[in-house]
Write a protein that holds these residues in place. Structure first.
Motif, PDB file in Angstrom:
ATOM      1  N   GLY A 354       0.794  -1.226   0.000  1.00 51.85           N
ATOM      2  CA  GLY A 354       0.000   0.000   0.000  1.00 51.85           C
ATOM      3  C   GLY A 354       0.822   1.269   0.000  1.00 51.85           C
ATOM      4  N   ASN A 355       2.091   1.172  -0.397  1.00 54.17           N
ATOM      5  CA  ASN A 355       2.972   2.338  -0.354  1.00 54.17           C
ATOM      6  C   ASN A 355       3.063   3.105  -1.668  1.00 54.17           C
ATOM      7  OD1 ASN A 355       3.595   1.670   2.302  1.00 54.17           O
ATOM      8  ND2 ASN A 355       5.359   0.425   1.713  1.00 54.17           N
ATOM      9  N   ILE A 356       2.377   2.625  -2.725  1.00 51.61           N
ATOM     10  CA  ILE A 356       2.507   3.279  -4.032  1.00 51.61           C
ATOM     11  C   ILE A 356       1.159   3.690  -4.605  1.00 51.61           C
ATOM     12  CG2 ILE A 356       3.215   2.924  -6.432  1.00 51.61           C
ATOM     13  CD1 ILE A 356       5.546   1.270  -5.419  1.00 51.61           C
ATOM     14  N   VAL A 357       0.194   2.780  -4.642  1.00 53.44           N
ATOM     15  CA  VAL A 357      -1.123   3.097  -5.201  1.00 53.44           C
ATOM     16  C   VAL A 357      -2.159   3.145  -4.087  1.00 53.44           C
ATOM     17  CG1 VAL A 357      -0.550   2.023  -7.405  1.00 53.44           C
ATOM     18  CG2 VAL A 357      -1.708   0.680  -5.646  1.00 53.44           C
ATOM     19  N   GLN A 358      -3.289   3.751  -4.398  1.00 48.02           N
ATOM     20  CA  GLN A 358      -4.356   3.910  -3.409  1.00 48.02           C
ATOM     21  C   GLN A 358      -5.293   2.705  -3.447  1.00 48.02           C
ATOM     22  OE1 GLN A 358      -6.789   7.364  -4.080  1.00 48.02           O
ATOM     23  NE2 GLN A 358      -8.178   6.928  -2.378  1.00 48.02           N
ATOM     24  N   TYR A 359      -5.745   2.299  -2.271  1.00 48.93           N
ATOM     25  CA  TYR A 359      -6.749   1.247  -2.148  1.00 48.93           C
ATOM     26  C   TYR A 359      -8.035   1.842  -1.574  1.00 48.93           C
ATOM     27  CZ  TYR A 359      -3.043  -2.165  -2.916  1.00 48.93           C
ATOM     28  OH  TYR A 359      -2.009  -2.890  -3.465  1.00 48.93           O
ATOM     29  N   PRO A 360      -9.192   1.336  -2.001  1.00 54.68           N
ATOM     30  CA  PRO A 360     -10.463   1.870  -1.477  1.00 54.68           C
ATOM     31  C   PRO A 360     -10.616   1.696   0.021  1.00 54.68           C
ATOM     32  CG  PRO A 360     -10.829   0.529  -3.441  1.00 54.68           C
ATOM     33  CD  PRO A 360      -9.404   0.311  -3.039  1.00 54.68           C
ATOM     34  N   ASN A 361     -10.106   0.572   0.556  1.00 54.91           N
ATOM     35  CA  ASN A 361     -10.191   0.276   1.989  1.00 54.91           C
ATOM     36  C   ASN A 361      -9.184  -0.807   2.322  1.00 54.91           C
ATOM     37  OD1 ASN A 361     -11.538  -2.361   1.499  1.00 54.91           O
ATOM     38  ND2 ASN A 361     -13.215  -1.059   0.801  1.00 54.91           N
ATOM     39  N   ASP A 651     -15.328   1.905  -5.192  1.00 59.66           N
ATOM     40  CA  ASP A 651     -14.169   1.045  -5.418  1.00 59.66           C
ATOM     41  C   ASP A 651     -13.726   1.089  -6.875  1.00 59.66           C
ATOM     42  OD1 ASP A 651     -14.509   0.363  -2.778  1.00 59.66           O
ATOM     43  OD2 ASP A 651     -15.403  -1.597  -3.192  1.00 59.66           O
ATOM     44  N   LEU A 652     -14.716   1.042  -7.794  1.00 60.92           N
ATOM     45  CA  LEU A 652     -14.400   1.081  -9.215  1.00 60.92           C
ATOM     46  C   LEU A 652     -13.731   2.398  -9.596  1.00 60.92           C
ATOM     47  CD1 LEU A 652     -17.643  -0.506 -10.745  1.00 60.92           C
ATOM     48  CD2 LEU A 652     -15.397  -1.568 -10.552  1.00 60.92           C
ATOM     49  N   ASN A 653     -14.232   3.479  -9.040  1.00 62.87           N
ATOM     50  CA  ASN A 653     -13.693   4.791  -9.392  1.00 62.87           C
ATOM     51  C   ASN A 653     -12.265   4.997  -8.885  1.00 62.87           C
ATOM     52  OD1 ASN A 653     -15.953   5.651 -10.812  1.00 62.87           O
ATOM     53  ND2 ASN A 653     -16.958   6.446  -8.980  1.00 62.87           N
ATOM     54  N   VAL A 654     -11.891   4.300  -7.819  1.00 57.51           N
ATOM     55  CA  VAL A 654     -10.501   4.381  -7.358  1.00 57.51           C
ATOM     56  C   VAL A 654      -9.571   3.752  -8.391  1.00 57.51           C
ATOM     57  CG1 VAL A 654      -8.889   3.663  -5.542  1.00 57.51           C
ATOM     58  CG2 VAL A 654     -11.189   4.427  -4.935  1.00 57.51           C
ATOM     59  N   ALA A 655     -10.074   2.752  -9.123  1.00 60.77           N
ATOM     60  CA  ALA A 655      -9.369   2.160 -10.272  1.00 60.77           C
ATOM     61  C   ALA A 655      -7.981   1.643  -9.894  1.00 60.77           C
ATOM     62  CB  ALA A 655      -9.278   3.162 -11.419  1.00 60.77           C
TER      63      ALA A 655
END
Length: 817
Positions: A354-361, A651-655
């Motif tokens: 989780g240090n590079i891209v964003q996760y929804p949760n 979640d989809l919009n976080v892509a």
């Protein structure tokens, strides 16, 4: 006169008759002879089996549990060495007597009495095998099991690798060699050493590829082997029969398991305890106390994090090495040369953390794999966000999921350029139809719309299901099911998946499942001229004992033409750059990139977890350049699905998957020069697009309708799904014409009937004293009576032509002609 003494008659010696053998003696001699011949034959057979030059040889070095196979990355650097982290050996003196007693009770009660081969036990097992008609029971002693783990299993894998499945005859030969090696082992080392080698080598179901009783004690109970109590000792001795089944921790990690692993483990523990009591190792009181304890109270599993970013790649590699060599690198020292790019793997590990891209949760997870297109080498994998900490490893890069619309380019469209003669500007028909012939009017489209005729590019850009379904139906019609089953195997999917092929695979439905490794490998053929090189991590293996080299056996499969692969890539580049707002545009950059997304929806089965039907289960992103392909799955694992998690619009919009693909392709620019995939020969310009040369002369004729419904609609008709009939616009006119006595010309679309109006005009003319000239009526001019001249009305148009009066109205003849 008396005769001289020498002349006296000599007494005759009585003749002795030779005794003849009776029939029973003869039979006994025959049996004995046959027995001796049999024994001699068996002796020679056994000698040949034992001295087989390709057979097993006993070596005390082969029993050692310390191995130092080394793994090398793509640059030739050692990045891992198998050693103490795999197992931690203990001596016989460190092992509690309860552990020894437990193993002897359930595995080999006469261990300290026999010489490595227990004949009564073996004969008992042989009789049981004769009854069952199998070789399920081997009657193996602990010594034989030690030999089996150290030598026999490796020999079986070697045979499988070189010759195929092990036959019954080969199994019997291996068993004879195993017995012989057991006898040799008993003469070479003492019983205590044999017991040490045995318990330090076997797998108890513990995680992180660990083996041996010390690691098992730490894994299950967080204690040293010397601290195990009676119940724990009995559990460990019993579980080796089926380590995965009797692992009580599996219920925490196997969401779809119907087996109560804890209950099974306790039942097996109690069997061991009962045998210990029968053999006199424990009292009935001790048995009752230990067997009534809840095993879950003893479990003290501590989640441990392995921070090695290469761990998933290592595990996958070791499994691949065993398939390639038929030997376990944890036992046989090897030098293993891989395609691992440590820099890329480090980035993959950072992404999972989780240090590079964003996760929804925090529950949202991923799994991805990156492959070099022209070699098929897997250079990095992303096993998921919890891989390092989970007790039972679930590697999302090799775990199967439904791939959704990422199947469309692979199955539905790429072959149409070769088989159906499509061009890149081909027109498809997005319409409601019962494609699967099950009365469901499936599939529908994700946007809920049917847009009719549209370009193939747009159908891909907005990911229409209907057009992909029809394309697949046409391809199956052209080639048959066996062709597409074989095609799926060549794409790299599991044989059982490929054998279940049907048209729904074209949109990732039905039984179509794939891993990120498989999806990346399948897409690599689009960048590699229609050829897929089998995905692999290992370049070569060198066995250190004899320097024997095992080269990778990766095969190359030709799936589609070079022209078709390029044409498909042209369209997939437009999926990214065509402005479709489908998240694939996230992959766009300063280099050509080609991509396709895919989602899977929850159907009614989601109701079990209170998940609304029609919501998204997961999402895929597959992207490639001329050099690399990445396939990324994103969504929720079973653990969280059971808690009701599903992919929401947020979640989809976080892509997440698309950002991962973009980041990894961007990062790998330092190792390759990206450029557009080169256009091959054999392709012609066609109406603003491209078509293969062989189809240019006749054009893109495949766009003509291929079934009755299409043909009906092409002619302007309306299709009745209930009756499977076509109603055309001219049907009503035809019926009206025939009802009026006319004749309908179907080709011209006109009605022919008698001119009754002309006949009526002639009759009226003559009846009123006029003269009919065939077209007009002339009346005699009456004497005019003087009348005042009316003032003309300027608003009334001037009327010209012949007129007549028929008693009803005034007709303009020109108007009737």
């Amino acid at each position: 006169m008396a005769q001289p003494q020498n002349e006296q008659k000599k007494p005759q010696t009585p003749k002795t008759s030779r005794r003849k053998l009776d029939i029973w003696n003869k039979l006994a001699v025959c049996i004995l002879s046959i027995f001796l011949v049999g024994c001699i034959s068996v002796f020679f057979v056994l000698v040949n089996i034992i001295n087989d030059p390709d057979g097993m040889r006993f070596s005390q070095d082969g029993l050692t549990t310390l191995s130092n196979s080394r793994l090398y990355d793509s640059s030739g650097n050692v990045f891992y060495e198998l050693g103490d982290e795999i197992r931690e050996d203990v001596t016989y003196s460190q092992i509690p007597q309860s552990v020894v007693d437990a193993f002897l009770s359930i595995e080999d009660s006469r261990f300290f009495d026999h010489n490595g081969f227990d004949l009564p036990r073996f004969l008992k097992s042989a009789m049981a095998n004769l009854k069952s008609g199998s070789l399920a029971q081997g009657g193996s002693t602990l010594t034989m099991q030690m030999i089996d783990n150290a030598f026999t299993k490796n020999q079986e894998k070697k045979i499988e690798t070189e010759q195929g499945p092990v036959t019954t005859v080969q199994k019997l030969k291996l068993k004879i060699q195993e017995i012989y090696l057991s006898l040799i082992a008993e003469q070479s080392i003492n019983k205590e050493q044999i017991f040490e080698y045995y318990v330090n080598r076997i797998w108890f179901g513990s995680g992180n590829n660990t083996r041996g009783i010390q690691k098992a004690a730490q894994y299950f109970f967080n204690k040293d082997v010397s601290q195990l109590n009676l119940g724990e000792a009995a559990f460990l001795a019993g579980c080796i029969n089926a380590p995965d089944t009797y692992n009580p921790l599996n219920n925490l990690n196997e969401a779809n398991s119907t087996l109560d692993h804890l209950k099974a483990a306790q039942k097996r523990r109690n069997v061991t305890l009962e045998l210990m009591m029968q053999h006199g190792y424990i009292t009935e009181e001790e048995f009752n106390l230990a067997s009534n304890q809840d095993l879950s109270f003893s479990l003290q599993y501590i989640e441990k994090t392995n921070e090695d970013p290469n761990q998933a790649y290592i595990t996958q590699t070791l499994s691949e090495v065993m398939e390639l060599t038929g030997q376990d690198p944890a036992i046989i020292p090897m030098d293993i040369y891989t395609a691992l790019n440590q820099d890329a793997q480090k980035q993959a590990d950072e992404i999972c953390k989780g240090n590079i891209v964003q996760y929804p949760n925090d529950a949202f997870d991923v799994g991805f794999s990156m492959i070099e297109n022209d070699t098929g080498e897997i250079i990095a994998v992303g096993p998921g966000r919890r891989y390092h900490s989970d007790s039972v490893k679930v590697d999302n890069s090799t775990d199967t999921k439904q791939p959704g619309s990422t199947m469309k380019p692979l199955l539905a469209y790429s072959s149409t350029f070769d088989i159906l003669g499509w061009s890149t500007v081909h027109q498809v028909n997005d319409k409601k139809k019962d494609y699967w012939k099950n009365g469901s009017y499936a599939p529908a489209n994700s946007d809920g719309k049917f847009n009719g005729k549209m370009s193939l590019q747009d159908a891909l850009g907005v990911s229409k299901n209907t057009t992909a379904a029809q394309a697949m139906i046409d391809l199956v019609t052209a080639k048959g099911y066996d062709y597409w089953k074989d095609f799926c195997k060549k794409l790299g999917y599991n044989d059982d998946v490929a054998e279940g092929f049907n048209e729904q695979y074209s949109i990732g439905g039905s039984g179509m499942i794939a891993t990120p490794v498989q999806q990346a490998s399948a897409y690599s053929m689009l960048a590699n001229g229609g050829k897929r090189v089998e995905a692999h991590r290992v370049r070569k293996v060198i066995r250190r004992s004899d320097k024997k080299e095992f080269e990778t056996n990766a095969k190359t499969y030709e799936l589609i033409s070079e022209q078709a692969a390029w044409m498909m890539s042209v369209l997939l580049e437009k999926v990214v750059s065509g402005g479709y707002n489908n998240f694939n545009n996230i992959l766009g950059g300063n280099y050509p990139v080609y991509a396709k997304s895919g989602t899977t929806d929850w159907q009614s089965e989601g109701a079990l977890y209170k998940i609304p039907a029609g919501t998204s289960k997961d999402e895929w992103s597959v992207g490639y350049t001329n050099k690399y392909t990445i396939a990324c799955w994103s969504g929720y694992t079973t653990e969280y699905i059971k808690q009701g998690y599903y992919v929401t619009l947020h979640d989809l919009n976080v892509a997440t998957a698309f950002h991962i693909s973009h980041y990894m392709l961007d990062y790998m620019q330092k190792y390759a020069t990206y450029s557009a995939i080169e256009k091959p020969s054999g392709i012609s310009d066609y109406k603003g697009g491209y078509i293969k040369d062989e189809f240019k002369s006749k054009g893109d004729t495949a766009s003509e309708n291929s079934d009755a419904q299409d043909a009906c609609e092409a002619g302007g008709g309306g299709w009745d799904d209930e009756t499977d009939t076509c109603t055309r616009p001219d049907d009503e006119e035809r019926q009206a014409c025939e009802a009026d006595g006319g004749t309908w010309d179907s080709e011209a679309g006109t009605c022919t009937k008698e001119d009754t109006e002309t006949n009526d005009a002639e009759t009226t003319c003559t009846n009123n004293g006029g003269t009919w000239d065939g077209s007009a009526c002339t009346y005699p001019t009456p004497e005019p009576e003087p009348e005042p001249t009316p003032t003309p009305d300027p608003s009334t148009p001037e009327t010209t032509g012949y007129i007549w009066y028929d008693g009803r109205s005034l007709y303009n003849i020109f108007d009737r002609l």
